[in-house]
Motif scaffolding. Structure first.
Motif, PDB file in Angstrom:
ATOM      1  N   ALA A  29      48.778  41.246  45.361  1.00  0.00           N
ATOM      2  CA  ALA A  29      50.140  41.545  45.594  1.00  0.00           C
ATOM      3  C   ALA A  29      50.476  42.347  46.815  1.00  0.00           C
ATOM      4  CB  ALA A  29      50.890  42.095  44.238  1.00  0.00           C
ATOM      5  N   GLY A  30      49.736  42.473  47.904  1.00  0.00           N
ATOM      6  CA  GLY A  30      49.788  42.969  49.204  1.00  0.00           C
ATOM      7  C   GLY A  30      49.251  44.330  48.842  1.00  0.00           C
ATOM      8  N   VAL A  31      48.633  44.802  47.800  1.00  0.00           N
ATOM      9  CA  VAL A  31      48.157  46.163  47.426  1.00  0.00           C
ATOM     10  C   VAL A  31      46.548  46.067  47.492  1.00  0.00           C
ATOM     11  CG1 VAL A  31      47.801  48.017  45.829  1.00  0.00           C
ATOM     12  CG2 VAL A  31      49.655  46.651  45.908  1.00  0.00           C
ATOM     13  N   PRO A  32      45.866  46.933  48.389  1.00  0.00           N
ATOM     14  CA  PRO A  32      44.302  46.798  48.612  1.00  0.00           C
ATOM     15  C   PRO A  32      43.748  47.340  47.249  1.00  0.00           C
ATOM     16  CG  PRO A  32      45.361  48.120  50.428  1.00  0.00           C
ATOM     17  CD  PRO A  32      46.628  47.783  49.508  1.00  0.00           C
ATOM     18  N   LEU A  33      42.860  46.780  46.788  1.00  0.00           N
ATOM     19  CA  LEU A  33      42.132  46.931  45.812  1.00  0.00           C
ATOM     20  C   LEU A  33      40.546  46.749  45.738  1.00  0.00           C
ATOM     21  CD1 LEU A  33      42.398  47.032  42.543  1.00  0.00           C
ATOM     22  CD2 LEU A  33      42.498  44.650  42.483  1.00  0.00           C
ATOM     23  N   GLN A  34      39.849  47.845  44.848  1.00  0.00           N
ATOM     24  CA  GLN A  34      38.600  47.529  44.704  1.00  0.00           C
ATOM     25  C   GLN A  34      38.335  48.556  43.745  1.00  0.00           C
ATOM     26  OE1 GLN A  34      36.959  48.976  48.666  1.00  0.00           O
ATOM     27  NE2 GLN A  34      35.985  50.494  47.671  1.00  0.00           N
ATOM     28  N   GLY A  35      36.950  48.010  42.866  1.00  0.00           N
ATOM     29  CA  GLY A  35      36.562  48.968  41.728  1.00  0.00           C
ATOM     30  C   GLY A  35      35.365  48.154  41.025  1.00  0.00           C
ATOM     31  N   GLN A  36      34.897  48.995  40.237  1.00  0.00           N
ATOM     32  CA  GLN A  36      33.816  48.620  39.042  1.00  0.00           C
ATOM     33  C   GLN A  36      34.183  48.936  37.874  1.00  0.00           C
ATOM     34  OE1 GLN A  36      30.633  50.912  40.845  1.00  0.00           O
ATOM     35  NE2 GLN A  36      30.061  49.233  42.032  1.00  0.00           N
ATOM     36  N   LEU A  37      33.655  47.955  36.897  1.00  0.00           N
ATOM     37  CA  LEU A  37      33.435  48.143  35.608  1.00  0.00           C
ATOM     38  C   LEU A  37      32.224  47.793  35.055  1.00  0.00           C
ATOM     39  CD1 LEU A  37      35.009  48.148  32.789  1.00  0.00           C
ATOM     40  CD2 LEU A  37      35.376  45.814  32.819  1.00  0.00           C
ATOM     41  N   SER A  38      31.656  48.687  34.221  1.00  0.00           N
ATOM     42  CA  SER A  38      30.331  48.589  33.663  1.00  0.00           C
ATOM     43  C   SER A  38      30.540  48.937  31.984  1.00  0.00           C
ATOM     44  CB  SER A  38      29.384  49.415  34.202  1.00  0.00           C
ATOM     45  OG  SER A  38      28.278  49.315  33.718  1.00  0.00           O
ATOM     46  N   LEU A  39      29.873  47.815  31.398  1.00  0.00           N
ATOM     47  CA  LEU A  39      29.627  48.035  29.938  1.00  0.00           C
ATOM     48  C   LEU A  39      28.170  48.043  29.718  1.00  0.00           C
ATOM     49  CD1 LEU A  39      32.431  45.522  28.511  1.00  0.00           C
ATOM     50  CD2 LEU A  39      32.384  48.324  28.705  1.00  0.00           C
ATOM     51  N   GLY A  69      24.738  47.136  21.526  1.00  0.00           N
ATOM     52  CA  GLY A  69      23.796  47.366  22.399  1.00  0.00           C
ATOM     53  C   GLY A  69      23.094  45.697  22.874  1.00  0.00           C
ATOM     54  N   ALA A  70      23.658  44.835  22.318  1.00  0.00           N
ATOM     55  CA  ALA A  70      23.212  43.681  22.464  1.00  0.00           C
ATOM     56  C   ALA A  70      23.540  42.967  23.962  1.00  0.00           C
ATOM     57  CB  ALA A  70      23.255  42.803  21.436  1.00  0.00           C
ATOM     58  N   ALA A  71      24.459  43.779  24.540  1.00  0.00           N
ATOM     59  CA  ALA A  71      24.923  42.905  25.610  1.00  0.00           C
ATOM     60  C   ALA A  71      25.394  43.883  26.709  1.00  0.00           C
ATOM     61  CB  ALA A  71      26.046  41.944  25.256  1.00  0.00           C
ATOM     62  N   LYS A  72      25.398  43.493  28.027  1.00  0.00           N
ATOM     63  CA  LYS A  72      25.748  44.432  29.110  1.00  0.00           C
ATOM     64  C   LYS A  72      26.613  43.454  30.139  1.00  0.00           C
ATOM     65  CE  LYS A  72      21.743  44.156  31.933  1.00  0.00           C
ATOM     66  NZ  LYS A  72      20.505  44.822  32.565  1.00  0.00           N
ATOM     67  N   LEU A  73      27.602  44.037  30.867  1.00  0.00           N
ATOM     68  CA  LEU A  73      28.543  43.439  31.656  1.00  0.00           C
ATOM     69  C   LEU A  73      28.643  44.401  32.795  1.00  0.00           C
ATOM     70  CD1 LEU A  73      31.070  40.979  31.689  1.00  0.00           C
ATOM     71  CD2 LEU A  73      32.355  43.131  31.386  1.00  0.00           C
ATOM     72  N   ALA A  74      28.661  43.888  34.129  1.00  0.00           N
ATOM     73  CA  ALA A  74      29.004  44.622  34.910  1.00  0.00           C
ATOM     74  C   ALA A  74      30.248  43.538  36.124  1.00  0.00           C
ATOM     75  CB  ALA A  74      27.890  44.916  35.991  1.00  0.00           C
ATOM     76  N   LEU A  75      31.257  44.177  36.466  1.00  0.00           N
ATOM     77  CA  LEU A  75      32.201  43.557  37.439  1.00  0.00           C
ATOM     78  C   LEU A  75      32.594  44.311  38.481  1.00  0.00           C
ATOM     79  CD1 LEU A  75      34.398  41.423  37.874  1.00  0.00           C
ATOM     80  CD2 LEU A  75      35.926  43.061  36.411  1.00  0.00           C
ATOM     81  N   THR A  76      32.366  43.950  39.652  1.00  0.00           N
ATOM     82  CA  THR A  76      32.621  44.711  40.991  1.00  0.00           C
ATOM     83  C   THR A  76      33.725  43.729  41.412  1.00  0.00           C
ATOM     84  OG1 THR A  76      30.475  45.456  41.196  1.00  0.00           O
ATOM     85  CG2 THR A  76      31.633  45.592  43.169  1.00  0.00           C
ATOM     86  N   VAL A  77      35.021  44.691  41.835  1.00  0.00           N
ATOM     87  CA  VAL A  77      35.994  43.978  42.447  1.00  0.00           C
ATOM     88  C   VAL A  77      35.861  44.515  43.872  1.00  0.00           C
ATOM     89  CG1 VAL A  77      38.620  43.969  43.062  1.00  0.00           C
ATOM     90  CG2 VAL A  77      37.487  43.907  40.605  1.00  0.00           C
ATOM     91  N   GLU A  78      35.175  43.690  45.015  1.00  0.00           N
ATOM     92  CA  GLU A  78      35.126  44.012  46.394  1.00  0.00           C
ATOM     93  C   GLU A  78      36.459  44.184  47.114  1.00  0.00           C
ATOM     94  OE1 GLU A  78      32.682  40.648  47.289  1.00  0.00           O
ATOM     95  OE2 GLU A  78      30.871  41.537  45.989  1.00  0.00           O
ATOM     96  N   PRO A  79      36.326  44.860  48.367  1.00  0.00           N
ATOM     97  CA  PRO A  79      37.613  44.945  48.913  1.00  0.00           C
ATOM     98  C   PRO A  79      38.598  43.809  48.737  1.00  0.00           C
ATOM     99  CG  PRO A  79      35.887  46.112  50.209  1.00  0.00           C
ATOM    100  CD  PRO A  79      35.200  45.611  48.891  1.00  0.00           C
ATOM    101  N   SER A  80      39.628  44.060  48.279  1.00  0.00           N
ATOM    102  CA  SER A  80      40.597  42.728  48.047  1.00  0.00           C
ATOM    103  C   SER A  80      42.170  43.083  48.197  1.00  0.00           C
ATOM    104  CB  SER A  80      40.457  42.310  46.681  1.00  0.00           C
ATOM    105  OG  SER A  80      38.947  41.808  46.251  1.00  0.00           O
ATOM    106  N   VAL A  81      43.021  42.269  48.072  1.00  0.00           N
ATOM    107  CA  VAL A  81      44.511  42.680  48.120  1.00  0.00           C
ATOM    108  C   VAL A  81      45.116  41.687  46.928  1.00  0.00           C
ATOM    109  CG1 VAL A  81      46.524  42.425  49.663  1.00  0.00           C
ATOM    110  CG2 VAL A  81      44.421  42.593  50.570  1.00  0.00           C
TER     111      VAL A  81
END
Length: 149
Positions: free
Chosen positions: A114-124, A100-112
């Motif tokens: 290899a030609g594929v639309p992508l977005q998402g979130q990762l949270s630890l 519980g000593a660390a936290k991390l957040a990654l947000t992939v905003e609307p992106s492309v």
């Protein structure tokens, strides 16, 4: 051409502040700001970063005639992390997250990618007791969300 603009200061081996680090190459830009300090055997950190219009195929071209090589790629993402841990704990990433000593957040905003639309979130995020979301893994709860627009 790649340009780096860096504004940072340090205090011996116990403190580093990156007020702004910006790396640009064509339309792509990466930014980082961070604080890192050590007191006795404890390290404390906080960092935020951002990618804008990043094309990973410039750095990793991929196999000829592959979807990766053809692209297009245009990644946009934001990252933040913070925490405090001992030197010993930092050398054991799984234990670091469980503690519980660390936290991390990654947000992939609307992106492309290899030609594929992508977005998402990762949270630890630290969780100090088991929950319905994390019944077996006390110390950290992971969550992810991914979507294609």
């Amino acid at each position: 051409m790649v340009n780096l603009n860096l504004k940072a200061q340090g205090q011996g081996s116990s403190q580093l502040t990156i007020e702004q680090a910006t790396l640009t190459a064509g339309p792509a830009q990466a930014q980082l700001s961070a604080e890192l300090s050590r007191q006795d055997e404890q390290w404390r950190w906080k960092a935020e970063g951002r990618l804008q219009d990043f094309d990973p195929s410039v750095w990793w071209p991929g196999a000829p005639d592959s979807a990766w090589r053809r692209g297009p790629h245009q990644l946009r993402a934001a990252l933040s992390t913070s925490g405090q841990a001992s030197v010993a704990l930092l050398s054991q990433p799984e234990q670091l997250w469980r503690s519980g000593a660390a936290k991390l957040a990654l947000t992939v905003e609307p992106s492309v990618l290899a030609g594929v639309p992508l977005q998402g979130q990762l949270s630890l995020t630290p969780v100090l007791a088991p929950s319905k979301a994390c019944p077996l893994w006390t110390g950290c709860c992971n969550s992810t969300q991914a979507a294609t627009p």
